[in-house]
Design a protein around this motif. Sequence first.
Motif, mmCIF file in Angstrom:
data_model
loop_
_atom_site.group_PDB
_atom_site.id
_atom_site.type_symbol
_atom_site.label_atom_id
_atom_site.label_comp_id
_atom_site.label_asym_id
_atom_site.label_seq_id
_atom_site.Cartn_x
_atom_site.Cartn_y
_atom_site.Cartn_z
ATOM 1 N N LYS A 240 1.520 -49.886 56.037
ATOM 2 C CA LYS A 240 2.199 -49.131 57.091
ATOM 3 C C LYS A 240 1.300 -48.912 58.297
ATOM 4 C CE LYS A 240 5.052 -46.655 53.723
ATOM 5 N NZ LYS A 240 5.459 -45.321 53.193
ATOM 6 N N VAL A 241 0.030 -49.459 58.231
ATOM 7 C CA VAL A 241 -0.896 -49.225 59.337
ATOM 8 C C VAL A 241 -1.429 -50.519 59.938
ATOM 9 C CG1 VAL A 241 -1.624 -46.957 58.527
ATOM 10 C CG2 VAL A 241 -2.831 -49.002 57.714
ATOM 11 N N SER A 242 -1.186 -51.673 59.293
ATOM 12 C CA SER A 242 -1.724 -52.934 59.810
ATOM 13 C C SER A 242 -1.028 -54.097 59.116
ATOM 14 C CB SER A 242 -3.233 -53.007 59.572
ATOM 15 O OG SER A 242 -3.756 -54.245 60.002
ATOM 16 N N ASP A 243 -1.201 -55.278 59.705
ATOM 17 C CA ASP A 243 -0.652 -56.469 59.081
ATOM 18 C C ASP A 243 -1.633 -57.122 58.107
ATOM 19 O OD1 ASP A 243 -2.541 -57.281 60.878
ATOM 20 O OD2 ASP A 243 -1.313 -58.888 61.772
ATOM 21 N N ARG A 244 -2.791 -56.482 57.947
ATOM 22 C CA ARG A 244 -3.831 -57.011 57.044
ATOM 23 C C ARG A 244 -4.405 -55.868 56.224
ATOM 24 N NH1 ARG A 244 -7.682 -59.377 61.521
ATOM 25 N NH2 ARG A 244 -5.620 -59.736 62.449
ATOM 26 N N VAL A 245 -5.208 -56.203 55.261
ATOM 27 C CA VAL A 245 -5.828 -55.179 54.398
ATOM 28 C C VAL A 245 -6.831 -54.380 55.215
ATOM 29 C CG1 VAL A 245 -7.361 -54.797 52.430
ATOM 30 C CG2 VAL A 245 -5.489 -56.459 52.259
ATOM 31 N N THR A 246 -6.723 -53.030 55.110
ATOM 32 C CA THR A 246 -7.648 -52.125 55.797
ATOM 33 C C THR A 246 -8.167 -51.093 54.798
ATOM 34 O OG1 THR A 246 -5.790 -50.692 56.434
ATOM 35 C CG2 THR A 246 -6.484 -52.396 58.027
ATOM 36 N N LEU A 247 -9.135 -50.288 55.262
ATOM 37 C CA LEU A 247 -9.764 -49.291 54.406
ATOM 38 C C LEU A 247 -9.707 -47.903 55.025
ATOM 39 C CD1 LEU A 247 -13.092 -51.182 53.500
ATOM 40 C CD2 LEU A 247 -10.936 -51.188 52.221
ATOM 41 N N SER A 248 -9.725 -46.910 54.132
ATOM 42 C CA SER A 248 -9.970 -45.519 54.526
ATOM 43 C C SER A 248 -11.301 -45.131 53.910
ATOM 44 C CB SER A 248 -8.860 -44.608 54.029
ATOM 45 O OG SER A 248 -7.631 -44.934 54.634
ATOM 46 N N LEU A 249 -12.168 -44.448 54.696
ATOM 47 C CA LEU A 249 -13.514 -44.139 54.231
ATOM 48 C C LEU A 249 -13.832 -42.671 54.466
ATOM 49 C CD1 LEU A 249 -13.579 -47.001 56.114
ATOM 50 C CD2 LEU A 249 -15.723 -47.237 54.867
ATOM 51 N N GLY A 250 -14.487 -42.044 53.495
ATOM 52 C CA GLY A 250 -14.956 -40.668 53.627
ATOM 53 C C GLY A 250 -16.467 -40.634 53.482
ATOM 54 N N ILE A 251 -17.154 -39.978 54.451
ATOM 55 C CA ILE A 251 -18.621 -39.989 54.496
ATOM 56 C C ILE A 251 -19.149 -38.582 54.310
ATOM 57 C CG2 ILE A 251 -20.645 -40.637 55.871
ATOM 58 C CD1 ILE A 251 -18.716 -42.413 57.535
ATOM 59 N N ALA A 252 -20.187 -38.484 53.478
ATOM 60 C CA ALA A 252 -20.886 -37.214 53.309
ATOM 61 C C ALA A 252 -22.377 -37.501 53.285
ATOM 62 C CB ALA A 252 -20.468 -36.522 52.022
ATOM 63 N N CYS A 253 -23.155 -36.583 53.881
ATOM 64 C CA CYS A 253 -24.620 -36.716 53.896
ATOM 65 C C CYS A 253 -25.208 -35.361 53.527
ATOM 66 C CB CYS A 253 -25.104 -37.159 55.274
ATOM 67 S SG CYS A 253 -26.916 -37.320 55.372
ATOM 68 N N ILE A 254 -26.244 -35.377 52.675
ATOM 69 C CA ILE A 254 -26.834 -34.134 52.211
ATOM 70 C C ILE A 254 -28.277 -34.380 51.799
ATOM 71 C CG2 ILE A 254 -26.130 -34.457 49.797
ATOM 72 C CD1 ILE A 254 -25.517 -31.450 49.688
ATOM 73 N N VAL A 255 -29.089 -33.353 51.920
ATOM 74 C CA VAL A 255 -30.437 -33.378 51.348
ATOM 75 C C VAL A 255 -30.322 -32.727 49.968
ATOM 76 C CG1 VAL A 255 -32.831 -32.604 51.536
ATOM 77 C CG2 VAL A 255 -31.565 -33.294 53.604
ATOM 78 N N PRO A 256 -30.515 -33.486 48.905
ATOM 79 C CA PRO A 256 -30.287 -32.948 47.559
ATOM 80 C C PRO A 256 -31.189 -31.742 47.252
ATOM 81 C CG PRO A 256 -30.450 -35.338 47.494
ATOM 82 C CD PRO A 256 -30.889 -34.921 48.851
ATOM 83 N N GLN A 257 -30.659 -30.831 46.450
ATOM 84 C CA GLN A 257 -31.404 -29.681 45.948
ATOM 85 C C GLN A 257 -31.289 -29.673 44.428
ATOM 86 O OE1 GLN A 257 -33.114 -27.851 48.167
ATOM 87 N NE2 GLN A 257 -32.238 -29.078 49.848
ATOM 88 N N LEU A 258 -32.381 -29.343 43.761
ATOM 89 C CA LEU A 258 -32.371 -29.369 42.302
ATOM 90 C C LEU A 258 -31.394 -28.347 41.730
ATOM 91 C CD1 LEU A 258 -36.177 -29.835 41.508
ATOM 92 C CD2 LEU A 258 -34.365 -31.541 41.375
ATOM 93 N N GLU A 259 -31.242 -27.233 42.450
ATOM 94 C CA GLU A 259 -30.342 -26.204 41.932
ATOM 95 C C GLU A 259 -28.885 -26.493 42.279
ATOM 96 O OE1 GLU A 259 -31.911 -24.917 45.973
ATOM 97 O OE2 GLU A 259 -32.716 -25.794 44.110
ATOM 98 N N LEU A 260 -28.663 -27.570 43.047
ATOM 99 C CA LEU A 260 -27.310 -27.921 43.454
ATOM 100 C C LEU A 260 -26.810 -29.068 42.595
ATOM 101 C CD1 LEU A 260 -25.346 -27.016 45.735
ATOM 102 C CD2 LEU A 260 -26.170 -28.965 47.061
ATOM 103 N N SER A 261 -25.551 -29.029 42.178
ATOM 104 C CA SER A 261 -24.995 -30.084 41.341
ATOM 105 C C SER A 261 -24.825 -31.366 42.147
ATOM 106 C CB SER A 261 -23.642 -29.654 40.784
ATOM 107 O OG SER A 261 -22.997 -30.742 40.153
ATOM 108 N N PRO A 262 -25.157 -32.545 41.560
ATOM 109 C CA PRO A 262 -24.950 -33.819 42.256
ATOM 110 C C PRO A 262 -23.489 -34.064 42.598
ATOM 111 C CG PRO A 262 -26.402 -34.101 40.344
ATOM 112 C CD PRO A 262 -25.834 -32.723 40.260
ATOM 113 N N LYS A 263 -22.598 -33.398 41.869
ATOM 114 C CA LYS A 263 -21.157 -33.584 42.126
ATOM 115 C C LYS A 263 -20.737 -32.976 43.453
ATOM 116 C CE LYS A 263 -19.864 -33.753 37.235
ATOM 117 N NZ LYS A 263 -19.046 -33.143 36.169
#
Length: 396
Positions: free
Chosen positions: A345-368
Amino acid sequence: MLPTNPKPHNQSPQDRDLVCLSDDAICFSDEDPDVTSLQDWKIMIIDDEPDVHRATQLALKNVTFENRKLTFLSAYSAKEGKELLAIAHTDTALVLLDIVMETNDAGLRIVQHIREELKNQQIRIILRTGHPGEAPEESVILNYDINDYKLKIELTRQKLLTTAIAALRSYRDINTIEQQRLKLAQTLEDLQQVQFQLEEYTHRLEAKVAQRTAALENANRELHRLAIVDDLTLVANRRRFDEYWQQQWQFLAHQQQPISLILIDVDYFKHYNDYYGHQAGDECLWKVAQAISSVLNRPTDLIARYGGEEFAVILPYTSLNGATKVAEAIAAEIYSLNIPHHQSKVSDRVTLSLGIACIVPQLELSPKTAIAFADQALYQAKSQGRNRFCVYLGNG
């Protein structure tokens, strides 16, 4: 000179060398071998005096040594002696040899013939002479390999008996030593052969072990690859994604360096699958996966099939700006594939939707946490019409 009936003498219990069975039969025994398996002792008399032959045989005819009788071989000249030795020297124990026969040194030449030409060192040689001046005793003993030197006038029956038995014992001992030497040599040869076979077997075994170890290592590598690679797209599978994401989260948390995550969804893939068929759908996913992989240039970057038509890209040491550029490159690469998609419904060819996240990991923070952020960004991109990327900025 040669009495036929020597008088018996007393012996101690320890002395088993001489046993007098009767006046005419004398048995010498050091051991009790099996009589049936033994041959007679061969004694060769080489002398040009027939009386010496008769007297010698008469003196020794009833003697038995170690349950073996004596057999006499006679030669009446040096020439006959050589001929007899040629056929009988190998199992003759004792030679009673006259020195003076055809020549004054005929017997001495036979000694040399036995030792040097026949190379027989076992046979015992007793020289006998009736002409001592013609062959001096000291010279003969020193220069010829003999075992005894006797004057014929000395050889009473008792002395002849003692001389013969001593010679037979010596012959027996030499042959025993030689047999033991041969057995030892054979044993050594057998051991060397066994050692050679063991070494050969060891080499073959080591080669087989190395071959099987290499095969096992290859099999383990293949099993590991199969465990972490998606069968369809040939990129990392979800298991590998979870493992690698956890490793990089811990590692970068210690280094306090950023990590970016891009979650990718093929737009309207269910419609594509229903319209073009599952085989075409599988080929489409493979092309998308390979195209995304071609964009990633660093060995630390990872693309994984996250599930169904979803992919995930892990970018260690990557800022939000860097992740955005990678997302733009991925979208452009897929667009350039020009895979027809008439049900989109958005193009005549295969396209993608992308979600981007960037973070500095913390040990007390869950990787999820970062995964949830990227998922929110992906949801936003799909909500805004697909065929685009969105960045998680922390504002929900």
